[in-house]
Design a protein around this motif. Structure first.
Motif, PDB file in Angstrom:
ATOM      1  N   ALA A 564      37.042  37.942  -8.439  1.00  0.00           N
ATOM      2  CA  ALA A 564      37.462  38.968  -7.491  1.00  0.00           C
ATOM      3  C   ALA A 564      37.102  40.362  -8.002  1.00  0.00           C
ATOM      4  CB  ALA A 564      38.967  38.850  -7.245  1.00  0.00           C
ATOM      5  N   ALA A 565      37.278  40.591  -9.311  1.00  0.00           N
ATOM      6  CA  ALA A 565      36.933  41.899  -9.881  1.00  0.00           C
ATOM      7  C   ALA A 565      35.435  42.146  -9.825  1.00  0.00           C
ATOM      8  CB  ALA A 565      37.438  41.966 -11.326  1.00  0.00           C
ATOM      9  N   LEU A 566      34.644  41.090 -10.049  1.00  0.00           N
ATOM     10  CA  LEU A 566      33.187  41.208 -10.010  1.00  0.00           C
ATOM     11  C   LEU A 566      32.706  41.594  -8.622  1.00  0.00           C
ATOM     12  CD1 LEU A 566      30.959  40.862 -12.148  1.00  0.00           C
ATOM     13  CD2 LEU A 566      30.689  38.501 -11.353  1.00  0.00           C
ATOM     14  N   GLN A 567      33.380  41.026  -7.586  1.00  0.00           N
ATOM     15  CA  GLN A 567      32.970  41.275  -6.199  1.00  0.00           C
ATOM     16  C   GLN A 567      33.247  42.710  -5.764  1.00  0.00           C
ATOM     17  OE1 GLN A 567      34.901  38.287  -3.843  1.00  0.00           O
ATOM     18  NE2 GLN A 567      33.802  36.586  -4.815  1.00  0.00           N
ATOM     19  N   THR A 568      34.117  43.405  -6.480  1.00  0.00           N
ATOM     20  CA  THR A 568      34.418  44.795  -6.097  1.00  0.00           C
ATOM     21  C   THR A 568      33.316  45.759  -6.545  1.00  0.00           C
ATOM     22  OG1 THR A 568      35.607  45.260  -8.156  1.00  0.00           O
ATOM     23  CG2 THR A 568      36.891  44.338  -6.314  1.00  0.00           C
ATOM     24  N   ALA A 569      32.444  45.304  -7.487  1.00  0.00           N
ATOM     25  CA  ALA A 569      31.390  46.163  -8.050  1.00  0.00           C
ATOM     26  C   ALA A 569      31.963  47.371  -8.782  1.00  0.00           C
ATOM     27  CB  ALA A 569      30.425  46.592  -6.948  1.00  0.00           C
ATOM     28  N   ASP A 570      33.208  47.277  -9.176  1.00  0.00           N
ATOM     29  CA  ASP A 570      33.865  48.343  -9.934  1.00  0.00           C
ATOM     30  C   ASP A 570      33.892  47.901 -11.397  1.00  0.00           C
ATOM     31  OD1 ASP A 570      35.588  50.119 -11.199  1.00  0.00           O
ATOM     32  OD2 ASP A 570      36.935  50.280  -9.453  1.00  0.00           O
ATOM     33  N   GLN A 571      32.998  48.493 -12.226  1.00  0.00           N
ATOM     34  CA  GLN A 571      32.866  48.040 -13.605  1.00  0.00           C
ATOM     35  C   GLN A 571      34.129  48.278 -14.417  1.00  0.00           C
ATOM     36  OE1 GLN A 571      29.355  50.013 -15.134  1.00  0.00           O
ATOM     37  NE2 GLN A 571      27.946  48.647 -14.017  1.00  0.00           N
ATOM     38  N   MET A 572      34.813  49.400 -14.223  1.00  0.00           N
ATOM     39  CA  MET A 572      36.017  49.665 -14.978  1.00  0.00           C
ATOM     40  C   MET A 572      37.150  48.712 -14.590  1.00  0.00           C
ATOM     41  SD  MET A 572      35.126  51.686 -17.161  1.00  0.00           S
ATOM     42  CE  MET A 572      36.751  51.742 -17.925  1.00  0.00           C
ATOM     43  N   LEU A 573      37.189  48.343 -13.290  1.00  0.00           N
ATOM     44  CA  LEU A 573      38.184  47.343 -12.864  1.00  0.00           C
ATOM     45  C   LEU A 573      37.908  46.012 -13.549  1.00  0.00           C
ATOM     46  CD1 LEU A 573      40.563  46.401 -11.063  1.00  0.00           C
ATOM     47  CD2 LEU A 573      38.876  45.908  -9.263  1.00  0.00           C
ATOM     48  N   PHE A 574      36.603  45.618 -13.613  1.00  0.00           N
ATOM     49  CA  PHE A 574      36.253  44.373 -14.280  1.00  0.00           C
ATOM     50  C   PHE A 574      36.640  44.436 -15.753  1.00  0.00           C
ATOM     51  CE2 PHE A 574      33.401  41.579 -16.630  1.00  0.00           C
ATOM     52  CZ  PHE A 574      33.550  40.388 -15.930  1.00  0.00           C
ATOM     53  N   TYR A 575      36.377  45.579 -16.397  1.00  0.00           N
ATOM     54  CA  TYR A 575      36.727  45.743 -17.808  1.00  0.00           C
ATOM     55  C   TYR A 575      38.237  45.542 -18.004  1.00  0.00           C
ATOM     56  CZ  TYR A 575      37.222  47.862 -22.437  1.00  0.00           C
ATOM     57  OH  TYR A 575      37.532  48.085 -23.767  1.00  0.00           O
ATOM     58  N   THR A 576      39.045  46.155 -17.129  1.00  0.00           N
ATOM     59  CA  THR A 576      40.505  46.073 -17.257  1.00  0.00           C
ATOM     60  C   THR A 576      40.985  44.629 -17.103  1.00  0.00           C
ATOM     61  OG1 THR A 576      40.723  48.292 -16.341  1.00  0.00           O
ATOM     62  CG2 THR A 576      42.685  46.909 -16.313  1.00  0.00           C
ATOM     63  N   ILE A 577      40.458  43.921 -16.119  1.00  0.00           N
ATOM     64  CA  ILE A 577      40.882  42.541 -15.883  1.00  0.00           C
ATOM     65  C   ILE A 577      40.426  41.641 -17.036  1.00  0.00           C
ATOM     66  CG2 ILE A 577      40.710  40.576 -14.301  1.00  0.00           C
ATOM     67  CD1 ILE A 577      42.339  42.932 -13.229  1.00  0.00           C
TER      68      ILE A 577
END
Length: 622
Positions: A564-577
């Motif tokens: 789900a984090a990957l699909q947002t294309a938000d790298q910082m969100l992916f890092y946090t998760i």
């Protein structure tokens, strides 16, 4: 034109050879059988009932004119009266000799007025001096006297449903003495007096059996008296007086049916309705003793519907009068059963609350009630909201009572029979029980322009498809505030299907997403669904916070959240998760690495590509 008649004769009458100089016809009320006796039985006896399979044909010796002939219950023994002193019997039980045997009445100088079968082998002789209760012994071809009672008898009536015989006594005939019969016992019930409009002087027989009828109405035994008032009285119109006859206790005058006219009448009881036929106008009226007029004294009834004729039945004969058609059927060889037609009553009874009360007590009422509901909600003659509410309250009450009875029965069956308690019968689901499926299928599903709410007083949970209808209707008409109110005040009960439906309406009503989420939280058993909803909206951190708040973060799938984090294309969100799950792994297993079974290899590769391998959490060293 058919909608004009609410009474009709049955479609398939019993047909038999009409009465003539060589053919006598008799009717047995208990078994509903017609006997056609030719030449005293020597040339044949044909017995027909309401069903073809009950037809019987046989011959018997001509020993004189037949005055009365009846089968016992189940057609096991035939009783034939030819003389005022005795009754003859013939066995029809297989393997028993088909020979006649006879029984004279015990009382000297008495004349037999008639006889009644109260069981397959129990019979009552009614004489002008009393009654004699016998047990028939078919194997011995004899009768055993069980009990007798001496009393002067003018005439008698019998109610086969309750096995009660009513005797007319005294010179005027207005003192009635009932006897009840059951399983070889005879019980003397309380006698009572019929109030005559005029007392003749000197005393003479003044109450005829033509003015009396006995019937079982709503499970209670009633004696109906057709009272003709003198023309000199203030109210010369005739009445039908009902006396309730309990098994124990005294008889009570309970109901008065106002006929509002004079003349010759005849009485029927059909589907717990008292039907009164008027000869001169060739019309009939019906009464329901459970319906009470608001402006009348207690238990005084006016006709439920305006007078109407019985629906004509075409037969190749002319010159048969109205009451004669009902009674002198022997002349034409037809026997009908009277039936009530419910559809015409819908337009004849304008008070919808009273109409529903009337219909709920009838046998074949379901489809007519549903048509009334459909007409009120979507027809030309739409009902006001208070009227609709009244009708649905009445239907809900019947449904609720059935559900409670079914639940009580289920609990009793699960707990097993208790000592001394009678066997409990499963509640019967009559046509008056209209459930939500019936209402949805035949009424609500056909339109979307009405608002439907659950009556707060019903305490019956609504089915999901009814909630779906309500929500879609409100959204279709942009009544979002009302939808919000329904959810806030729990007119629409929380459920997972309902929350999913709200989610599907987000495109039309954006706030439906939050309403759905709030509902899932209130359920407290829908944590997985809430996470799925938040992830589908790319609210990955919100989903993670929610799952931590309910203490489920140790068991959730890392792959699901990383996807789900990957699909947002938000790298910082992916890092946090990604970092969250590394810390979870370290806490649970002592290593930040993902196990092979978690299938997070591609997410680790992506993390290294974006943030470098040095960004991976190092395993703690001791």
């Amino acid at each position: 034109m058919n909608e004009h008649y609410y009474l009709e004769l049955c479609e398939n009458p019993v047909q038999f050879e009409n009465a003539s100089s060589v053919n006598n016809v008799f009717f047995d009320e208990a078994n509903k059988q017609v006997f056609a006796v030719r030449s005293g039985g020597a040339t044949g006896v044909v017995v027909k009932g309401p069903e073809d399979k009950s037809s019987v044909a046989f011959r018997m010796d001509d020993k004189g004119e037949v005055k009365c002939i009846k089968f016992s219950i189940g057609n096991k023994i035939l009783a034939v009266q030819r003389t005022p002193k005795s009754v003859d019997f013939i066995n029809f039980i297989p393997d028993y000799p088909h020979l006649e045997f006879s029984q004279e009445c015990k009382m000297k100088n008495a004349s037999i007025l008639g006889f009644c079968w109260t069981n397959w082998n129990e019979i009552v002789f009614i004489t002008d001096q009393g009654i004699e209760f016998y047990q028939v012994l078919p194997d011995k071809r004899s009768l055993k006297l069980l009990k007798s009672q001496s009393i002067n008898v003018n005439w008698y009536m019998y109610c086969p449903e309750t096995a009660v015989i009513l005797l007319s006594t005294t010179f005027q005939g207005n003192v009635l003495q009932p006897f009840a019969f059951k399983s070889g016992t005879m019980s003397k019930m309380s006698k009572f007096e019929i109030e005559l409009p005029v007392v003749p002087k000197p005393a003479k027989l003044n109450l005829s059996e033509r003015d009396i009828a006995v019937a079982n109405i709503y499970g209670q035994l009633y004696v109906m008296y057709l009272k003709h008032h003198s023309r000199t009285t203030d109210s010369p119109c005739a009445e039908v007086i009902l006396y309730q006859l309990p098994r124990e206790g005294s008889c009570k005058k309970t109901n008065v049916l106002k006929l509002n006219t004079t003349g010759k009448f005849a009485l029927n009881v059909v589907d717990n309705l008292v039907v009164v036929h008027h000869q001169s106008t060739q019309t009939s009226i019906i009464f329901d003793i459970k319906l009470r007029e608001p402006d009348c004294a207690l238990n005084v009834h006016q006709p439920v519907l305006p007078p109407r004729s019985i629906h004509p039945y075409r037969i190749p004969l002319t010159g048969i009068g109205y009451l004669e058609l009902l009674y002198v059927y022997t002349l034409i060889g037809y026997q009908w059963y009277l039936q009530v037609k419910l559809p015409p009553t819908v337009n004849l009874l304008q008070d919808k609350g009273k109409l529903i009360d009337f219909l709920l007590r009838r046998r074949d009422c379901k489809m007519v009630i549903l048509s009334v509901c459909s007409q009120m909600l979507n027809g030309e003659d739409k009902g006001s909201l208070p009227v609709v509410a009244t009708v649905f309250d009445k239907l809900n009450q019947v449904f609720k009572e059935y559900l409670e009875a079914e639940q009580t029965y289920t609990v009793a069956m699960e707990s097993g029979p208790s000592r001394g308690s009678a066997a409990r019968e499963r509640p019967v689901r009559t046509q008056a029980v209209i459930d939500q499926s019936d209402m949805y299928t035949h009424v609500l599903s056909s339109f979307t322009e009405k608002k439907v709410t659950e009556p707060p007083s019903s305490h019956i949970s609504m089915a999901h498809y009814l909630y779906e209808l309500v929500i879609k209707t409100l959204v279709h008409h942009s009544l979002f505030y009302m939808l919000h109110q329904f959810l806030q005040y729990h007119v629409l009960s929380d459920s997972k299907p309902l929350a999913c439906l709200l989610l599907s309406l987000e495109g039309t009503y954006p706030a439906a997403h939050q309403l759905s989420l709030d509902m899932l939280k209130r359920l407290s058993t829908a944590n997985d669904e809430i996470v799925e909803v938040l992830l589908s909206k790319q609210q990955v951190l919100g989903a993670l916070r929610f799952i931590r708040s309910v203490g489920g973060n140790d068991n959730i799938s890392a792959r699901k959240f990383l996807d789900a984090a990957l699909q947002t294309a938000d790298q910082m969100l992916f890092y946090t998760i990604f970092r969250f799950f590394e810390q979870r792994n370290l806490r649970l297993r002592g290593s930040p690495s993902f196990n092979p079974g978690e299938h997070c290899e591609e997410h680790v590769v992506y993390f290294k590509q974006v943030f470098g391998e040095q960004a991976l959490m190092k395993q703690a060293t001791v």
